[in-house]
Motif scaffolding. Structure first.
Motif, mmCIF file in Angstrom:
data_model
loop_
_atom_site.group_PDB
_atom_site.id
_atom_site.type_symbol
_atom_site.label_atom_id
_atom_site.label_comp_id
_atom_site.label_asym_id
_atom_site.label_seq_id
_atom_site.Cartn_x
_atom_site.Cartn_y
_atom_site.Cartn_z
ATOM 1 N N ARG A 199 0.961 -1.219 0.041
ATOM 2 C CA ARG A 199 -0.141 0.172 -0.038
ATOM 3 C C ARG A 199 0.572 1.211 -0.120
ATOM 4 N N SER A 200 1.842 1.283 0.609
ATOM 5 C CA SER A 200 2.760 2.537 0.764
ATOM 6 C C SER A 200 3.296 2.661 -0.600
ATOM 7 N N PHE A 201 3.875 1.718 -1.189
ATOM 8 C CA PHE A 201 4.352 1.972 -2.662
ATOM 9 C C PHE A 201 3.315 2.683 -3.617
ATOM 10 N N VAL A 202 2.235 1.938 -3.554
ATOM 11 C CA VAL A 202 1.072 2.276 -4.517
ATOM 12 C C VAL A 202 0.308 3.723 -4.409
ATOM 13 N N GLN A 203 0.421 3.963 -2.950
ATOM 14 C CA GLN A 203 0.017 5.572 -2.678
ATOM 15 C C GLN A 203 1.058 6.213 -2.945
ATOM 16 N N ARG A 204 2.323 6.057 -2.883
ATOM 17 C CA ARG A 204 3.503 6.925 -3.388
ATOM 18 C C ARG A 204 3.296 7.361 -4.557
ATOM 19 N N LEU A 205 3.119 6.269 -5.444
ATOM 20 C CA LEU A 205 3.160 6.309 -6.883
ATOM 21 C C LEU A 205 1.890 6.969 -7.309
ATOM 22 N N LEU A 206 0.646 6.608 -6.910
ATOM 23 C CA LEU A 206 -0.443 7.101 -7.632
ATOM 24 C C LEU A 206 -0.869 8.398 -6.866
ATOM 25 N N GLY A 207 -0.672 8.566 -5.660
ATOM 26 C CA GLY A 207 -1.088 9.566 -4.703
ATOM 27 C C GLY A 207 -0.489 10.693 -5.073
ATOM 28 N N GLN A 208 0.766 10.917 -5.520
ATOM 29 C CA GLN A 208 1.531 12.072 -5.798
ATOM 30 C C GLN A 208 1.459 12.618 -7.466
ATOM 31 N N LEU A 209 0.903 11.810 -7.867
ATOM 32 C CA LEU A 209 0.525 12.237 -9.543
ATOM 33 C C LEU A 209 0.100 13.708 -9.605
ATOM 34 N N ASP A 210 0.526 14.704 -10.590
ATOM 35 C CA ASP A 210 0.002 15.659 -10.689
ATOM 36 C C ASP A 210 -0.763 15.820 -11.902
ATOM 37 N N VAL A 211 -2.304 15.640 -11.806
ATOM 38 C CA VAL A 211 -3.014 15.281 -12.830
ATOM 39 C C VAL A 211 -2.912 16.394 -13.986
ATOM 40 N N GLN A 212 -2.837 17.630 -13.482
ATOM 41 C CA GLN A 212 -2.809 18.699 -14.552
ATOM 42 C C GLN A 212 -1.416 18.557 -15.421
ATOM 43 N N LYS A 213 -0.397 18.196 -14.890
ATOM 44 C CA LYS A 213 0.813 18.206 -15.516
ATOM 45 C C LYS A 213 0.723 16.792 -16.383
ATOM 46 N N LEU A 214 0.105 16.000 -16.001
ATOM 47 C CA LEU A 214 -0.138 14.609 -16.711
ATOM 48 C C LEU A 214 -0.892 14.831 -17.910
ATOM 49 N N ALA A 215 -1.961 15.948 -17.863
ATOM 50 C CA ALA A 215 -2.603 16.179 -18.964
ATOM 51 C C ALA A 215 -1.998 17.078 -20.030
ATOM 52 N N HIS A 216 -0.792 17.733 -19.617
ATOM 53 C CA HIS A 216 -0.301 18.659 -20.709
ATOM 54 C C HIS A 216 1.163 18.279 -21.274
ATOM 55 N N ASP A 217 1.719 17.173 -20.329
ATOM 56 C CA ASP A 217 3.263 16.826 -20.445
ATOM 57 C C ASP A 217 3.195 15.233 -21.045
ATOM 58 N N ASP A 218 3.492 15.026 -22.061
ATOM 59 C CA ASP A 218 3.332 13.556 -22.606
ATOM 60 C C ASP A 218 4.500 12.564 -21.864
ATOM 61 N N LEU A 219 5.586 13.435 -21.495
ATOM 62 C CA LEU A 219 6.735 12.618 -20.687
ATOM 63 C C LEU A 219 6.502 12.583 -19.267
ATOM 64 N N TYR A 220 5.693 13.573 -18.821
ATOM 65 C CA TYR A 220 5.502 13.536 -17.341
ATOM 66 C C TYR A 220 5.268 12.224 -16.550
ATOM 67 N N GLY A 221 4.472 11.456 -17.109
ATOM 68 C CA GLY A 221 3.717 10.078 -16.669
ATOM 69 C C GLY A 221 5.016 9.236 -16.594
ATOM 70 N N LEU A 222 5.703 9.194 -17.628
ATOM 71 C CA LEU A 222 6.702 8.194 -17.688
ATOM 72 C C LEU A 222 7.782 8.463 -16.672
ATOM 73 N N ARG A 223 8.242 9.935 -16.680
ATOM 74 C CA ARG A 223 9.177 10.237 -15.744
ATOM 75 C C ARG A 223 8.960 9.951 -14.340
ATOM 76 N N GLN A 224 7.611 10.172 -13.902
ATOM 77 C CA GLN A 224 6.893 9.913 -12.757
ATOM 78 C C GLN A 224 7.295 8.361 -12.104
ATOM 79 N N VAL A 225 6.647 7.494 -13.022
ATOM 80 C CA VAL A 225 6.832 6.094 -12.800
ATOM 81 C C VAL A 225 8.153 5.634 -12.690
ATOM 82 N N LEU A 226 9.173 6.077 -13.515
ATOM 83 C CA LEU A 226 10.468 5.582 -13.586
ATOM 84 C C LEU A 226 11.166 6.201 -12.273
#
Length: 412
Positions: A311-338
């Motif tokens: 749970r700690s890993f999943v919360q950290r991975l998904l809970g900190q996603l910046d949805v606004q940036k995810l919508a406007h930056d094609d590379l943000y999601g990739l960088r965030q997950v990596l």
């Protein structure tokens, strides 16, 4: 003759339309085939990984409390190092679960606009300072106070945001008061904050000794008995919600009590973080006139069906996603997950038997997946005629190159 030419023109037009239609249909078919290929590739990779997973080394949970055991003898933290001038200019203090992550992103946005390379860091040394303060109160050993001072003096960041500073504000003011702006972050909805703190202690008990009844709890957090407000036995009998209720009230009382020690202070309510006036004030605290954009990250995600140990890993991975940036930056999601995967693997448990073998297996699998994706990227580049233009550039230049070529859709 005219009729013949018109007939030939109509035939040529029909042929052109037929060719265009066939080309379009072929493109659709090829797209579907590529989708099918990619789907089967993912399925094959997943099945293959699962088959290998069945034979991978298994880590056995280790007993003991790690750092808590090591600090019980009064030797908490590293030996004192030679002090140097702290870089700290902005100190943002709250309880946690009150917008500290969003505030960190906003302060970093201010620094990024300034372009001086300054950093805003979330929870820098918070757990260490909490641990040292508790050890000081429990043992009376003044060496712990020396370590608190040394930790503060060694801060390499222009801004830190977190929950581990309220109890040591007098020390920070004594050492750095003239250069530090104190930002008091407070969530007006006390009940919601307490509920969120309680849930966080259940998901991530590591830094919640005295608050979380879990063997995974390793580092201490100040309590009422550290301030002489009740006995340890009385504290133990409190519910978890009552403990965090005390913690909420005490944190804000300490900040209010000691804020007069700082020449520059700013009070911010969590619920107002996105307000224009608040963002402008935060920028001013960092010495800038350019207000940061609003962030809202680190929300809790639905973890009901996630195993407790994940749970700690999943919360950290998904809970900190910046949805606004995810919508406007094609590379943000990739960088965030990596970034989160590297962070997760860098903090892989190393005390359990077999853990190192499991980490090696995971890294080999990750390397294989990334290699396959690199091949796919190369294929796409060849398809659209995109050459590799970053050869010979430094790492910083290589990272900036796509942004310079493609504009603002790509982040720094």
């Amino acid at each position: 003759m005219i009729d013949s030419l018109q007939s030939e023109l109509r035939a040529a037009k029909d042929d052109a339309l037929r060719y265009k239609r066939i080309t379009e249909e072929m493109g659709v078919i090829m797209g579907r085939l590529r989708d099918e290929r990619d789907h089967h590739k993912l399925e094959r990779e997943s099945v293959s990984a699962e088959l290998r997973r069945l034979t991978r080394p298994r880590a056995v949970p280790a007993s003991g409390k790690g750092l808590a055991n090591r600090t019980a003898n009064g030797h908490a933290g590293p030996a004192l190092r030679k002090s140097h001038s702290s870089a700290l200019r902005v100190l943002c203090v709250g309880t946690g679960r009150d917008g500290t992550t969003s505030l960190t992103r906003m302060m970093q946005d201010v620094f990024d606009i300034q372009g001086d390379g300054d950093a805003a860091v979330h929870e820098w040394a918070s757990s260490e300072l909490n641990e040292l303060f508790c050890q000081l109160k429990e043992t009376g050993d003044r060496s712990f106070e020396d370590q608190i001072r040394q930790t503060i003096l060694n801060c390499p960041h222009a801004c830190v945001v977190g929950n581990g500073f309220a109890a040591v504000l007098p020390v920070i003011a004594e050492l750095l008061g003239d250069q530090v702006t104190l930002v008091h972050l407070r969530r007006r909805d006390r009940a919601a904050c307490i509920a969120s703190l309680t849930e966080n202690a259940e998901l991530s008990p590591q830094n919640h000794v005295y608050y979380a009844d879990s063997p995974a709890a390793q580092r201490k957090r100040p309590t009422a008995f550290h301030f002489g407000e009740m006995s340890r036995e009385q504290w133990t009998k409190l519910s978890q919600a009552a403990k965090f209720g005390w913690y909420y009230d005490k944190t804000h009382a300490l900040i209010e009590k000691h804020k007069s020690l700082f020449p520059n202070t700013l009070a911010v309510d969590t619920e107002d973080l996105s307000a224009d006036s608040v963002r402008a004030a935060l920028a001013h605290a960092a010495g800038s006139t350019a207000a940061p954009r609003a962030f809202h990250v680190n929300r809790f995600v639905d973890l009901r069906h996630v195993p407790v140990d994940r749970r700690s890993f999943v919360q950290r991975l998904l809970g900190q996603l910046d949805v606004q940036k995810l919508a406007h930056d094609d590379l943000y999601g990739l960088r965030q997950v990596l970034n989160e995967m590297i962070y997760h693997l860098s903090h892989f448990p190393d005390a359990a038997p077999g853990a190192l073998d499991e980490l090696r297996w995971t890294l080999r699998e990750m390397h294989g997946v990334l290699n396959n994706r690199i091949d796919d990227v190369r294929e796409l580049m060849e398809r659209v005629g995109a050459g590799v233009e970053t050869e010979g550039l430094s790492n910083d230049q290589e990272q900036d190159a796509p942004r310079r070529r493609s504009g603002s859709r790509l982040s720094n």
